[in-house]
Scaffold this active site. Structure first.
Site, short mmCIF file in Angstrom:
data_model
loop_
_atom_site.label_atom_id
_atom_site.label_comp_id
_atom_site.label_asym_id
_atom_site.label_seq_id
_atom_site.Cartn_x
_atom_site.Cartn_y
_atom_site.Cartn_z
N LYS A 22 0.84 -1.21 0.00
CA LYS A 22 0.00 0.00 0.00
C LYS A 22 0.87 1.25 0.00
O LYS A 22 0.62 2.19 -0.77
CB LYS A 22 -0.88 0.02 1.24
N ASN A 23 1.94 1.24 0.81
CA ASN A 23 2.74 2.46 0.98
C ASN A 23 3.75 2.69 -0.13
O ASN A 23 4.45 3.70 -0.13
CB ASN A 23 3.40 2.46 2.36
N CYS A 124 -4.53 12.50 12.56
CA CYS A 124 -5.27 11.23 12.56
C CYS A 124 -5.08 10.62 13.96
O CYS A 124 -4.46 11.20 14.83
CB CYS A 124 -4.74 10.31 11.48
N ARG A 129 0.53 14.56 12.57
CA ARG A 129 0.89 14.30 11.17
C ARG A 129 1.07 15.61 10.38
O ARG A 129 0.44 15.85 9.36
CB ARG A 129 -0.15 13.42 10.48
N ASP A 326 5.01 0.55 11.87
CA ASP A 326 3.75 -0.04 11.38
C ASP A 326 3.57 -1.48 11.83
O ASP A 326 2.52 -2.07 11.55
CB ASP A 326 3.70 0.02 9.85
N ARG A 418 -8.64 -0.29 5.12
CA ARG A 418 -7.80 0.73 4.45
C ARG A 418 -6.51 0.12 3.95
O ARG A 418 -5.94 0.59 2.97
CB ARG A 418 -7.47 1.86 5.44
C1 EPZ Z 1 4.44 6.94 6.12
O1 EPZ Z 1 3.68 7.98 6.71
C2 EPZ Z 1 3.52 5.72 6.07
N1 EPZ Z 1 2.35 6.03 5.26
C3 EPZ Z 1 3.08 5.36 7.49
O2 EPZ Z 1 2.29 4.17 7.40
C4 EPZ Z 1 4.32 5.05 8.33
O3 EPZ Z 1 3.93 4.77 9.65
C5 EPZ Z 1 5.26 6.28 8.30
O4 EPZ Z 1 5.59 6.62 6.94
C6 EPZ Z 1 6.56 6.01 9.06
O5 EPZ Z 1 7.21 4.90 8.50
C7 EPZ Z 1 2.47 5.97 3.91
O6 EPZ Z 1 3.54 5.71 3.37
C8 EPZ Z 1 1.23 6.27 3.12
P1 EPZ Z 1 6.60 10.34 8.08
P2 EPZ Z 1 4.26 9.50 6.69
O7 EPZ Z 1 6.48 11.57 7.27
O8 EPZ Z 1 4.99 9.73 5.41
C9 EPZ Z 1 6.77 13.70 11.39
C10 EPZ Z 1 0.43 2.79 7.78
O9 EPZ Z 1 0.04 2.27 8.84
N2 EPZ Z 1 6.60 14.65 10.27
O10 EPZ Z 1 7.77 9.44 7.85
O11 EPZ Z 1 3.14 10.42 7.03
C11 EPZ Z 1 5.53 12.85 11.63
O12 EPZ Z 1 4.61 13.53 12.46
C12 EPZ Z 1 0.90 4.24 7.80
O13 EPZ Z 1 0.49 2.21 6.67
C13 EPZ Z 1 6.73 16.02 10.53
O14 EPZ Z 1 6.99 16.42 11.65
O15 EPZ Z 1 5.28 9.45 7.89
C14 EPZ Z 1 6.11 11.63 12.29
O16 EPZ Z 1 6.30 11.90 13.66
C15 EPZ Z 1 0.70 4.91 9.15
N3 EPZ Z 1 6.58 16.88 9.49
C16 EPZ Z 1 7.48 11.47 11.62
O17 EPZ Z 1 7.77 12.74 11.04
C17 EPZ Z 1 6.31 16.46 8.21
O18 EPZ Z 1 6.20 17.31 7.30
C18 EPZ Z 1 7.53 10.42 10.52
O19 EPZ Z 1 6.47 10.72 9.62
C19 EPZ Z 1 6.18 15.08 7.98
C20 EPZ Z 1 6.34 14.19 9.02
#
Ligand code: EPZ
Length: 442
Positions: A22-23, A124, A129, A326, A418
């Site tokens: 999915k990701n 969420c 996020r 995850d 989802r």
């Molecule tokens: C991706 O989310 C995945 N989703 C998530 O999977 C996964 O948990 C996550 O990466 C971490 O591996 C998809 O790929 C669609 P991040 P993403 O940006 O990109 C902070 C699932 O269950 N952050 O790596 O949103 C954020 O708050 C989902 O399949 C900022 O501060 O994750 C978090 O604490 C859930 N500012 C950390 O970074 C930003 O602009 C990592 O988030 C972006 C992120």
């Protein structure tokens, strides 16, 4: 709303096909916006988030057709963007709020058309996020960005994004993907440092290369992207879903049995494989060839003799190649059955323990202190009604239900739908007593 009923106590034996990731599929769908020619994607998982991303592309004016695989677990999609007519390029709130990854259309739209209006995804269940890392980098590339009525209103004043040498303040999967895509059509070269290295990012990069992008440093924290004037179409097969595979490995660890995962990708799952073999499972990796795409994947045979007690072990989540956040919820469900105390630390998201309270309802003996959960194992679980709160938490409840005495009813399984294609059918095929109750009450 659909519910799942799970009758605990059965071991799992047989074969489970792993769907596409999915990701990886979500950014690959967004990347199709970069191409003026047709994009064909195969092995997309047949899950709600993919259907939502397809709707987002259609709302933007893309022509998208999707066909289901024979088993119904995957989709193949053809995306044509030459007819993009929605001059606003608006990704609507009602779609974005249900699937946060819609923000991934921002970079490609800005790079190709110089303007975009994408709803802010909002928070969420697992955390705030934010998307500041995405927006900061795009502004440095020359985008003018303002927030208006909950939408990111973005435009490129001099018509084209410019390549930058950029270090992300924090490792972010989505920000790395968004900016890598934007950089493909930027003027000049972009270097991204402190980039995330999740396997799904490498998969996106290889799709972009197939579309004509010049990208170096794939699967490393330093990506170099050489901007080009246009990108071609391509046909691309998405990698297997390591989190789905990891979820089934956790289910097997909890119940005992002998299961073979087909079209798996063990190289993307080393931290979980290491953990599971240390606590008492056996995992064999068998070379295989995917007949449909000619690609070489592996089958994974996961087995644990019934009666062999699992050993407790501490887990701390981290960006790849560390232990994936995850799979944190699913491992917590397993550790409720291990002998000893397991300390589980969540370092990525600020609120990713909502499954803990539901596991306690089932009888798990655990407590949460900040970003740490202390799990006392060998606590007998007793089936009852629990509520799914987010995608991976709902998977943890399914695993717990598979080992609980009696029947567990899981509410709000739209969360599960989802990210897991036909999870109850895949589990039924290996002997689990799982039923989906449509709509109303049990
Ligand atoms: C991706 O989310 C995945 N989703 C998530 O999977 C996964 O948990 C996550 O990466 C971490 O591996 C998809 O790929 C669609 P991040 P993403 O940006 O990109 C902070 C699932 O269950 N952050 O790596 O949103 C954020 O708050 C989902 O399949 C900022 O501060 O994750 C978090 O604490 C859930 N500012 C950390 O970074 C930003 O602009 C990592 O988030 C972006 C992120």
């Amino acid at each position: 709303m659909d519910r799942l009923t799970v009758c605990g106590g059965a071991g799992l034996n047989g074969k489970i096909p792993i769907s596409g990731a999915k990701n990886a599929a979500l950014p690959c769908l967004a990347a199709s916006l970069l191409a003026a020619k047709e994009i064909a994607l195969t092995h997309l998982p047949a899950v709600a988030d993919i259907r939502t991303m397809i709707k987002v592309l259609q709302a933007l004016g893309c022509d998208v057709s999707a066909d289901k695989s024979e088993d119904g677990f995957e989709l193949s999609a053809i995306i044509k963007t030459d007819g993009l007519k929605n001059s606003e390029f608006k990704a609507p709130y009602d779609l974005v709020k249900t699937m946060r990854a819609s923000i991934l259309v921002l970079g490609p739209l800005l790079a190709r058309f110089g303007r975009a209006s994408v709803s802010l995804p909002g928070g969420c269940a697992i955390g705030a996020r934010p998307v500041n890392l995405h927006l900061d980098a795009l502004q440095r590339m020359g985008a003018e960005i303002r927030i208006d009525g909950g939408y990111v209103e973005a435009s490129v004043t001099n018509g084209r994004l410019v390549g930058i040498d950029h270090t992300f303040d924090k490792v972010s999967v989505g920000a790395t993907e968004n900016i890598m895509m934007a950089a493909c059509l930027a003027k000049g070269t972009t270097v991204l440092r402190n980039a995330a290295v999740e396997p799904e990012i490498g998969d996106l990069a290889r799709m972009l290369q197939a579309m004509g992008a010049g990208i170096e440093g794939i699967d490393t924290p330093v990506l170099t992207i050489h901007g080009t004037d246009s990108m071609s179409g391509c046909r691309y097969a998405v990698i297997p879903d390591r989190i789905e595979a990891g979820t089934f490995i956790c289910a097997l660890a909890a119940t005992g049995g002998d299961v073979t995962l087909e079209r798996a990708a063990p190289d993307d799952l080393r931290p979980l494989i290491d953990l599971m073999t240390r606590i008492g499972c056996d995992i064999d990796e068998i070379e295989d060839c995917d007949k449909r795409d000619g690609a070489t994947f592996k089958r994974m045979r996961v087995h644990r003799e019934a009666g062999r007690v699992l050993k407790a072990r501490d887990v701390s989540t981290a960006p790849h190649p560390g232990f994936p956040t995850d799979l944190q919820a699913q491992v917590m469900a397993v550790m409720t059955q291990a002998a000893g105390i397991s300390i589980i630390k969540e370092t990525i998201f600020e609120n990713r323990f909502q499954h803990a309270m539901e596991l306690e309802r089932l009888g798990a003996n655990l407590r949460v202190e900040g970003n740490t959960a202390i799990v006392a194992g060998l606590s007998p679980l007793t089936g009852c009604t629990v509520m799914a709160t987010d995608l991976r938490a709902s998977a943890a409840l399914v695993i717990a239900g598979l080992v609980a005495n009696g029947v567990t009813t899981i509410d709000r399984i739209y969360h599960l739908d989802r990210g897991y294609a036909g999870i109850e059918r895949k589990l039924q095929a290996v002997g689990a007593k799982v039923q989906r109750v449509k709509g109303g009450r049990v």
